[in-house]
Design an enzyme around this catalytic site. Structure first.
Site, PDB file in Angstrom:
ATOM      1  N   GLU A 133       0.600  -1.326   0.207  1.00  0.00           N
ATOM      2  CA  GLU A 133      -0.173  -0.195  -0.360  1.00  0.00           C
ATOM      3  C   GLU A 133       0.549   1.280  -0.186  1.00  0.00           C
ATOM      4  OE1 GLU A 133      -3.113   1.603  -0.573  1.00  0.00           O
ATOM      5  OE2 GLU A 133      -4.044   0.157   0.058  1.00  0.00           O
ATOM      6  N   ASP A 205       9.191   8.712 -10.434  1.00  0.00           N
ATOM      7  CA  ASP A 205       8.606   8.294  -8.993  1.00  0.00           C
ATOM      8  C   ASP A 205       7.047   7.878  -9.980  1.00  0.00           C
ATOM      9  OD1 ASP A 205       8.464   7.871  -6.020  1.00  0.00           O
ATOM     10  OD2 ASP A 205       7.086   9.508  -6.959  1.00  0.00           O
ATOM     11  N   LYS A 209       4.704   4.640 -10.031  1.00  0.00           N
ATOM     12  CA  LYS A 209       3.544   4.849  -8.930  1.00  0.00           C
ATOM     13  C   LYS A 209       2.253   4.150 -10.283  1.00  0.00           C
ATOM     14  CE  LYS A 209       4.927   7.338  -5.600  1.00  0.00           C
ATOM     15  NZ  LYS A 209       5.343   9.104  -5.115  1.00  0.00           N
TER      16      LYS A 209
END
Length: 432
Positions: A133, A205, A209
């Site tokens: 998570e 980054d 994601k």
């Protein structure tokens, strides 16, 4: 399976900002967590580079070790919590943990994006769990929402601001008129940006994601190298001002769409209409917009980084993994991703675009440029010509939806015109 089902023992790999955030929550809220998780947690070993470093968490000094393998092979450890980052030795450590039947909780977005499928395959094979998570959007519970709450939903689109550093920089440029360099320096001083900000400002980054989110939402394994990526280094204050004049804010968006089994996935600076819910997301906050067949639009908003928010996501995973151990239900949610999705090539993607150029200030220039756009079937929605500075005019074009290939062909031809002095890289425009 722990010897005493009422106690689940944890081994940490790393005890930095996120690790300390998670450990502090476990210690501070121990009674409440024990009641909700139906078990008590005990941290039994922590691997760090420097055991003597002062940390904002009170753990007995004898728990610290410089040998991470002693954590993943310790027979007392039931759940390995990886918050050290990087590909290696993190990947090998987690493989070792899984093969010994231990559950894994990780916040490592790069590892999940690049080699997560391998970890999930091993976890399925040995019948244990990998939770992640905290790998996306800090304290926002987006992974569990996609894997559980939306497990029966067909997701069509994900559009998100998933990097707090770049959002902070763009907010300061827009709200306070800072240059990119000034805003980056302030972000570093406040701890929102690393000393080396490459992963953030160049879009790596955000790419990790969106790869993770798209894989879960669409059921395909997305290779990071297949994702189109642009960062925000080339955004200047003029881009911000012209966007504002046109009714837009500039955000670094991570976008993934699925239509008829074809995936469109990209990360880049984008003009977002001020009426769009993402336009109002400021500073270091993250927000993710999901569009589903039955639920319509869902908006997830919150702090996308930092010790306490991200640590909370780590703790939620620890609790879920512990419940599986206590109630004997490991491998309850396994990876269901298929392989080899069809990724739509960037030249075929249609979008609106914003273009800036400097031209010689004389009659007929606009017509010549517009003629090039027209010959390539690029339709212009609006054009702004700013007041000339000497013999140079500044022109901003806003296109209707057009294939990226047609836009690039037009720009290549426009750059050859003797009246065109410079052409800025095009900015994508998100429709509401």
């Amino acid at each position: 399976m722990p010897e005493d089902k009422s106690v689940v023992r944890l081994g940490f790999l790393g005890m930095g900002v996120v690790g300390c955030g998670a450990a502090n929550i476990l210690l501070k809220n121990a009674a409440m967590i024990e009641h909700r998780a139906r078990c008590r947690f005990e941290i039994v070993k922590v691997a760090v580079r420097n055991p003597k470093k002062q940390r904002p968490v009170k753990l007995p000094p004898e728990l610290y070790t410089t040998d991470p393998y002693s954590v993943v092979t310790d027979p007392r450890v039931d759940i390995v919590v990886e918050v050290m980052g990087g590909l290696e030795p993190a990947f090998d450590l987690l493989v070792t943990a899984l093969k010994q039947g231990k559950s894994v909780v990780t916040a490592n977005k790069e590892l999940l994006a690049k080699r997560g499928s391998e970890l999930l395959d091993i976890a399925k094979e040995v019948g244990t769990d990998v939770y992640f998570e905290a790998s996306v959007a800090g304290g926002i519970p987006i992974i569990s929402a996609l894997k559980q709450s939306l497990a029966g939903e067909t997701i069509h689109r994900i559009v998100g601001i998933v990097n707090g550093t770049t959002n902070y920089i763009l907010t300061r440029m827009s709200r306070d008129g800072m240059s990119f360099e000034q805003a980056l320096r302030e972000a570093q001083e406040k701890g929102f940006a690393e000393a080396d900000p490459t992963d953030d400002v160049d879009g790596h980054d955000a790419t990790y994601k969106i790869a993770i989110l798209a894989a879960i939402a669409f059921g395909f394994r997305i290779k990071v190298d297949a994702i189109y990526r642009e960062g925000i280094r080339n955004i200047d204050i003029s881009d911000i001002r012209y966007a504002d004049e046109l009714g837009y804010a500039i955000k670094l968006l991570a976008i993934a769409k699925q239509e008829d089994g074809v995936i469109e996935i990209r990360v880049h600076p984008t003009l977002v209409p001020k009426t769009h819910p993402l336009a109002a997301v400021s500073d270091q906050f993250n927000a993710i917009l999901i569009e589903g067949e039955n639920v319509g639009r869902l908006m997830f908003y919150g702090q996308g980084a930092g010790g306490p928010p991200t640590g909370n996501s780590v703790v939620s995973d620890i609790i879920d993994a512990a419940r599986n151990i206590v109630f004997g239900s490991k491998a309850r949610i396994v990876c269901t991703c298929r392989v080899n999705p069809k990724i739509k090539p960037i030249p075929e993607i249609e979008s609106r675009f914003c273009l800036r150029m400097d031209v010689v200030d004389k009659p007929g220039v606009l017509a010549r440029i517009a003629s090039v756009f027209g010959s390539n079937q690029v339709s212009i929605a609006s054009v702004i010509q700013k007041e000339s500075q000497g013999e140079t005019a500044h022109i901003v074009w806003l296109t209707h939806k057009t294939p990226y290939a047609a836009l690039q062909k037009s720009l290549n031809e426009i750059k050859q015109l003797d009246v065109v002095l410079s052409v800025r890289p095009p900015l994508w425009v998100e429709s509401d």
